[in-house]
Design a protein around this motif. Structure first.
Motif, PDB file in Angstrom:
ATOM      1  N   TYR A 213       9.237 -14.764  -1.770  1.00  0.00           N
ATOM      2  CA  TYR A 213       8.035 -14.196  -1.197  1.00  0.00           C
ATOM      3  C   TYR A 213       6.966 -14.026  -2.275  1.00  0.00           C
ATOM      4  O   TYR A 213       7.261 -13.879  -3.457  1.00  0.00           O
ATOM      5  CB  TYR A 213       8.315 -12.810  -0.602  1.00  0.00           C
ATOM      6  CG  TYR A 213       9.217 -12.799   0.610  1.00  0.00           C
ATOM      7  CD1 TYR A 213       8.878 -13.507   1.755  1.00  0.00           C
ATOM      8  CD2 TYR A 213      10.394 -12.057   0.615  1.00  0.00           C
ATOM      9  CE1 TYR A 213       9.703 -13.477   2.880  1.00  0.00           C
ATOM     10  CE2 TYR A 213      11.223 -12.016   1.728  1.00  0.00           C
ATOM     11  CZ  TYR A 213      10.872 -12.730   2.866  1.00  0.00           C
ATOM     12  OH  TYR A 213      11.678 -12.708   3.965  1.00  0.00           O
ATOM     13  N   GLN A 214       5.716 -14.011  -1.846  1.00  0.00           N
ATOM     14  CA  GLN A 214       4.613 -13.592  -2.683  1.00  0.00           C
ATOM     15  C   GLN A 214       4.113 -12.254  -2.141  1.00  0.00           C
ATOM     16  O   GLN A 214       3.894 -12.115  -0.936  1.00  0.00           O
ATOM     17  CB  GLN A 214       3.480 -14.624  -2.663  1.00  0.00           C
ATOM     18  CG  GLN A 214       3.776 -15.882  -3.452  1.00  0.00           C
ATOM     19  CD  GLN A 214       3.805 -15.613  -4.952  1.00  0.00           C
ATOM     20  OE1 GLN A 214       2.883 -15.024  -5.517  1.00  0.00           O
ATOM     21  NE2 GLN A 214       4.867 -16.061  -5.609  1.00  0.00           N
ATOM     22  N   PHE A 215       3.942 -11.276  -3.023  1.00  0.00           N
ATOM     23  CA  PHE A 215       3.505  -9.951  -2.608  1.00  0.00           C
ATOM     24  C   PHE A 215       2.125  -9.639  -3.176  1.00  0.00           C
ATOM     25  O   PHE A 215       1.774 -10.082  -4.273  1.00  0.00           O
ATOM     26  CB  PHE A 215       4.494  -8.891  -3.092  1.00  0.00           C
ATOM     27  CG  PHE A 215       5.830  -8.943  -2.401  1.00  0.00           C
ATOM     28  CD1 PHE A 215       5.988  -8.454  -1.112  1.00  0.00           C
ATOM     29  CD2 PHE A 215       6.930  -9.487  -3.041  1.00  0.00           C
ATOM     30  CE1 PHE A 215       7.222  -8.493  -0.477  1.00  0.00           C
ATOM     31  CE2 PHE A 215       8.170  -9.536  -2.418  1.00  0.00           C
ATOM     32  CZ  PHE A 215       8.312  -9.033  -1.122  1.00  0.00           C
ATOM     33  N   TYR A 216       1.378  -8.845  -2.420  1.00  0.00           N
ATOM     34  CA  TYR A 216       0.065  -8.380  -2.853  1.00  0.00           C
ATOM     35  C   TYR A 216       0.137  -6.879  -3.123  1.00  0.00           C
ATOM     36  O   TYR A 216       0.766  -6.137  -2.364  1.00  0.00           O
ATOM     37  CB  TYR A 216      -0.993  -8.687  -1.790  1.00  0.00           C
ATOM     38  CG  TYR A 216      -1.272 -10.169  -1.699  1.00  0.00           C
ATOM     39  CD1 TYR A 216      -2.266 -10.755  -2.476  1.00  0.00           C
ATOM     40  CD2 TYR A 216      -0.494 -10.998  -0.887  1.00  0.00           C
ATOM     41  CE1 TYR A 216      -2.501 -12.124  -2.430  1.00  0.00           C
ATOM     42  CE2 TYR A 216      -0.719 -12.365  -0.837  1.00  0.00           C
ATOM     43  CZ  TYR A 216      -1.718 -12.920  -1.609  1.00  0.00           C
ATOM     44  OH  TYR A 216      -1.934 -14.280  -1.576  1.00  0.00           O
ATOM     45  N   PHE A 217      -0.527  -6.458  -4.204  1.00  0.00           N
ATOM     46  CA  PHE A 217      -0.415  -5.079  -4.676  1.00  0.00           C
ATOM     47  C   PHE A 217      -1.771  -4.482  -5.001  1.00  0.00           C
ATOM     48  O   PHE A 217      -2.708  -5.189  -5.373  1.00  0.00           O
ATOM     49  CB  PHE A 217       0.410  -5.009  -5.974  1.00  0.00           C
ATOM     50  CG  PHE A 217       1.756  -5.640  -5.873  1.00  0.00           C
ATOM     51  CD1 PHE A 217       2.841  -4.909  -5.415  1.00  0.00           C
ATOM     52  CD2 PHE A 217       1.944  -6.959  -6.232  1.00  0.00           C
ATOM     53  CE1 PHE A 217       4.083  -5.495  -5.311  1.00  0.00           C
ATOM     54  CE2 PHE A 217       3.187  -7.551  -6.136  1.00  0.00           C
ATOM     55  CZ  PHE A 217       4.261  -6.811  -5.672  1.00  0.00           C
ATOM     56  N   THR A 218      -1.829  -3.181  -4.898  1.00  0.00           N
ATOM     57  CA  THR A 218      -2.899  -2.404  -5.484  1.00  0.00           C
ATOM     58  C   THR A 218      -2.267  -1.138  -6.041  1.00  0.00           C
ATOM     59  O   THR A 218      -1.037  -1.056  -6.122  1.00  0.00           O
ATOM     60  CB  THR A 218      -4.003  -2.098  -4.456  1.00  0.00           C
ATOM     61  OG1 THR A 218      -5.095  -1.426  -5.108  1.00  0.00           O
ATOM     62  CG2 THR A 218      -3.494  -1.244  -3.322  1.00  0.00           C
ATOM     63  N   THR A 219      -3.078  -0.177  -6.441  1.00  0.00           N
ATOM     64  CA  THR A 219      -2.529   1.105  -6.877  1.00  0.00           C
ATOM     65  C   THR A 219      -2.670   2.111  -5.744  1.00  0.00           C
ATOM     66  O   THR A 219      -3.535   1.969  -4.865  1.00  0.00           O
ATOM     67  CB  THR A 219      -3.260   1.644  -8.116  1.00  0.00           C
ATOM     68  OG1 THR A 219      -4.625   1.923  -7.776  1.00  0.00           O
ATOM     69  CG2 THR A 219      -3.200   0.637  -9.254  1.00  0.00           C
ATOM     70  N   ARG A 220      -1.852   3.132  -5.779  1.00  0.00           N
ATOM     71  CA  ARG A 220      -1.904   4.146  -4.721  1.00  0.00           C
ATOM     72  C   ARG A 220      -3.275   4.829  -4.691  1.00  0.00           C
ATOM     73  O   ARG A 220      -3.838   5.063  -3.622  1.00  0.00           O
ATOM     74  CB  ARG A 220      -0.794   5.174  -4.928  1.00  0.00           C
ATOM     75  CG  ARG A 220      -0.584   6.085  -3.741  1.00  0.00           C
ATOM     76  CD  ARG A 220       0.670   6.913  -3.898  1.00  0.00           C
ATOM     77  NE  ARG A 220       1.874   6.084  -3.990  1.00  0.00           N
ATOM     78  CZ  ARG A 220       2.492   5.572  -2.939  1.00  0.00           C
ATOM     79  NH1 ARG A 220       2.036   5.772  -1.721  1.00  0.00           N
ATOM     80  NH2 ARG A 220       3.582   4.838  -3.110  1.00  0.00           N
ATOM     81  N   ASP A 221      -3.818   5.107  -5.865  1.00  0.00           N
ATOM     82  CA  ASP A 221      -5.129   5.750  -5.913  1.00  0.00           C
ATOM     83  C   ASP A 221      -6.203   4.870  -5.289  1.00  0.00           C
ATOM     84  O   ASP A 221      -7.051   5.351  -4.534  1.00  0.00           O
ATOM     85  CB  ASP A 221      -5.515   6.078  -7.362  1.00  0.00           C
ATOM     86  CG  ASP A 221      -4.794   7.300  -7.899  1.00  0.00           C
ATOM     87  OD1 ASP A 221      -4.177   8.027  -7.099  1.00  0.00           O
ATOM     88  OD2 ASP A 221      -4.840   7.517  -9.132  1.00  0.00           O
ATOM     89  N   PHE A 222      -6.166   3.575  -5.617  1.00  0.00           N
ATOM     90  CA  PHE A 222      -7.228   2.697  -5.122  1.00  0.00           C
ATOM     91  C   PHE A 222      -7.160   2.548  -3.605  1.00  0.00           C
ATOM     92  O   PHE A 222      -8.192   2.611  -2.921  1.00  0.00           O
ATOM     93  CB  PHE A 222      -7.167   1.315  -5.784  1.00  0.00           C
ATOM     94  CG  PHE A 222      -8.392   0.487  -5.512  1.00  0.00           C
ATOM     95  CD1 PHE A 222      -9.474   0.554  -6.375  1.00  0.00           C
ATOM     96  CD2 PHE A 222      -8.476  -0.324  -4.388  1.00  0.00           C
ATOM     97  CE1 PHE A 222     -10.632  -0.182  -6.115  1.00  0.00           C
ATOM     98  CE2 PHE A 222      -9.625  -1.058  -4.125  1.00  0.00           C
ATOM     99  CZ  PHE A 222     -10.708  -0.987  -4.987  1.00  0.00           C
ATOM    100  N   VAL A 223      -5.979   2.346  -3.062  1.00  0.00           N
ATOM    101  CA  VAL A 223      -5.885   2.146  -1.614  1.00  0.00           C
ATOM    102  C   VAL A 223      -6.222   3.423  -0.856  1.00  0.00           C
ATOM    103  O   VAL A 223      -6.721   3.375   0.271  1.00  0.00           O
ATOM    104  CB  VAL A 223      -4.497   1.601  -1.217  1.00  0.00           C
ATOM    105  CG1 VAL A 223      -3.428   2.685  -1.267  1.00  0.00           C
ATOM    106  CG2 VAL A 223      -4.539   0.970   0.176  1.00  0.00           C
ATOM    107  N   GLN A 224      -5.970   4.574  -1.453  1.00  0.00           N
ATOM    108  CA  GLN A 224      -6.343   5.828  -0.805  1.00  0.00           C
ATOM    109  C   GLN A 224      -7.854   6.045  -0.845  1.00  0.00           C
ATOM    110  O   GLN A 224      -8.435   6.580   0.104  1.00  0.00           O
ATOM    111  CB  GLN A 224      -5.622   6.997  -1.483  1.00  0.00           C
ATOM    112  CG  GLN A 224      -4.127   7.040  -1.184  1.00  0.00           C
ATOM    113  CD  GLN A 224      -3.399   8.138  -1.945  1.00  0.00           C
ATOM    114  OE1 GLN A 224      -3.928   8.732  -2.881  1.00  0.00           O
ATOM    115  NE2 GLN A 224      -2.153   8.397  -1.548  1.00  0.00           N
ATOM    116  N   GLN A 225      -8.485   5.607  -1.931  1.00  0.00           N
ATOM    117  CA  GLN A 225      -9.929   5.787  -2.073  1.00  0.00           C
ATOM    118  C   GLN A 225     -10.726   4.748  -1.290  1.00  0.00           C
ATOM    119  O   GLN A 225     -11.808   5.053  -0.781  1.00  0.00           O
ATOM    120  CB  GLN A 225     -10.311   5.702  -3.553  1.00  0.00           C
ATOM    121  CG  GLN A 225      -9.777   6.837  -4.405  1.00  0.00           C
ATOM    122  CD  GLN A 225      -9.946   6.571  -5.890  1.00  0.00           C
ATOM    123  OE1 GLN A 225     -10.591   5.613  -6.293  1.00  0.00           O
ATOM    124  NE2 GLN A 225      -9.345   7.427  -6.722  1.00  0.00           N
ATOM    125  N   ALA A 226     -10.208   3.514  -1.200  1.00  0.00           N
ATOM    126  CA  ALA A 226     -10.981   2.426  -0.598  1.00  0.00           C
ATOM    127  C   ALA A 226     -10.099   1.496   0.234  1.00  0.00           C
ATOM    128  O   ALA A 226      -9.986   0.309  -0.059  1.00  0.00           O
ATOM    129  CB  ALA A 226     -11.715   1.651  -1.683  1.00  0.00           C
TER     130      ALA A 226
END
Length: 315
Positions: A213-226
């Motif tokens: 699989y290929q996974f996409y990520f961000t940080t918890r702070d970023f996804v909560q903010q935007a």
């Protein structure tokens, strides 16, 4: 991962980002910093310029930073140097175990033919079982790390019965051609390039062994903010993936000058990739947990981790 070593890797990752010009963002700048690898959907999205159009109404801009492989990208995410990226199955396991605040926000369906264990065309090795006692090059903590573990397991060979040389794709290719290693676990487009240019032969690809699989990520702070910005990026990835799937030759022609790989090789590699972005299902989370548990049992990560706790669910 020992604290001193982890700190050193984080500093190195941050330094790499400084070299490629991705300075830390501030809230006033309203920018998403995306890490990408030399191959994959994100570099096509970057080249097309579609994401900038989607982010403008949200008041966001985007900066891009290239990484040699997934582990380095996620080290930068951990260091706070990028906000978003994608990798294969194994890198997020190591990153989460090291305390990275990553959050899974999507995945691409299985592409088991997009990674393989290769040997030279005239190698006497015929099966994975023949790797016992041999030296295999691979990028530590990458998707092919899990492929090697599982392939050896299926062949009845212990992971401790082979020698591993942890090398980047470029160094792995050099060692492979020079005969310094007996086999090379690698992914596309490096896999396709070796198969077509030096007639490297597959002992196995991931079919029936791993999903890749290929996974996409961000940080918890970023996804909560935007969260709307994350959704816009995923929509852009989905659209460029659909275009690539329907226009493989055109995509290869656009891709070729970006990474210096001939069009026919890229066409082969792109044909083995899947193009869709989906929220993580329970089955995918379970498979990723299996990867994590396997690495823990082998002593490759210092403690058990819970994948489900790092999966973002949109409201």
């Amino acid at each position: 991962m020992p604290g001193r070593r982890a700190l050193g890797r984080l500093v190195a990752a941050a330094g790499l980002l400084m070299m490629v010009g991705a300075a830390p963002a501030t809230a006033q700048e309203k920018v998403i910093r995306i890490g990408y690898q030399k191959y994959g959907t994100l570099i096509l999205l970057k080249n097309k310029g579609l994401l900038e159009e989607k982010l403008a109404p949200l008041g966001y801009s985007v900066t891009w930073a290239e990484f040699p492989a997934g582990p380095q990208l996620l080290e930068a995410l951990n260091a706070g140097a990028v906000d978003f990226g994608n990798t294969g199955e194994a890198p997020p396991i190591f990153a989460q175990a090291a305390g990275a605040p990553l959050v899974y926000v999507g995945y691409e369906p299985a592409a088991p033919q997009g990674e393989a264990i290769l040997v030279p065309k005239d190698s006497p090795l015929k099966t994975v079982a023949d790797l016992k006692g041999k030296n295999i090059a691979l990028n530590k903590g990458s998707n092919v790390h899990f492929l090697l573990v599982r392939a050896l397991e299926q062949a009845g060979v212990g992971y401790d019965e082979v020698k591993t040389s942890f090398l980047t794709p470029a160094d792995g290719r050099a060692a492979f051609e020079q005969g310094s290693v007996d086999a090379w676990a690698i992914w596309d487009p490096f896999q396709a390039a070796a198969e077509q240019t030096i007639e490297a032969r597959q002992l196995t690809d991931g079919t029936g062994i791993v999903s890749n699989y290929q996974f996409y990520f961000t940080t918890r702070d970023f996804v909560q903010q935007a969260p709307e910005v994350v959704e816009a990026v995923l929509t852009g990835v989905s659209e460029i993936g659909a275009w690539t799937k329907a226009n493989t030759t055109a995509a290869a022609e656009q891709f070729s000058p970006l990474i210096g790989i001939p069009v026919p090789i890229l066409e082969k590699a792109l044909s083995r990739q899947t193009y869709d972005v989906r929220p993580l299902s329970g089955d995918v989370v379970g498979q990723q947990q299996e990867v994590a548990d396997t690495f823990f049992k082998l002593g490759l990560i210092p403690h058990q981790i819970d994948i489900a706790s790092a999966v973002w669910t949109a409201d």
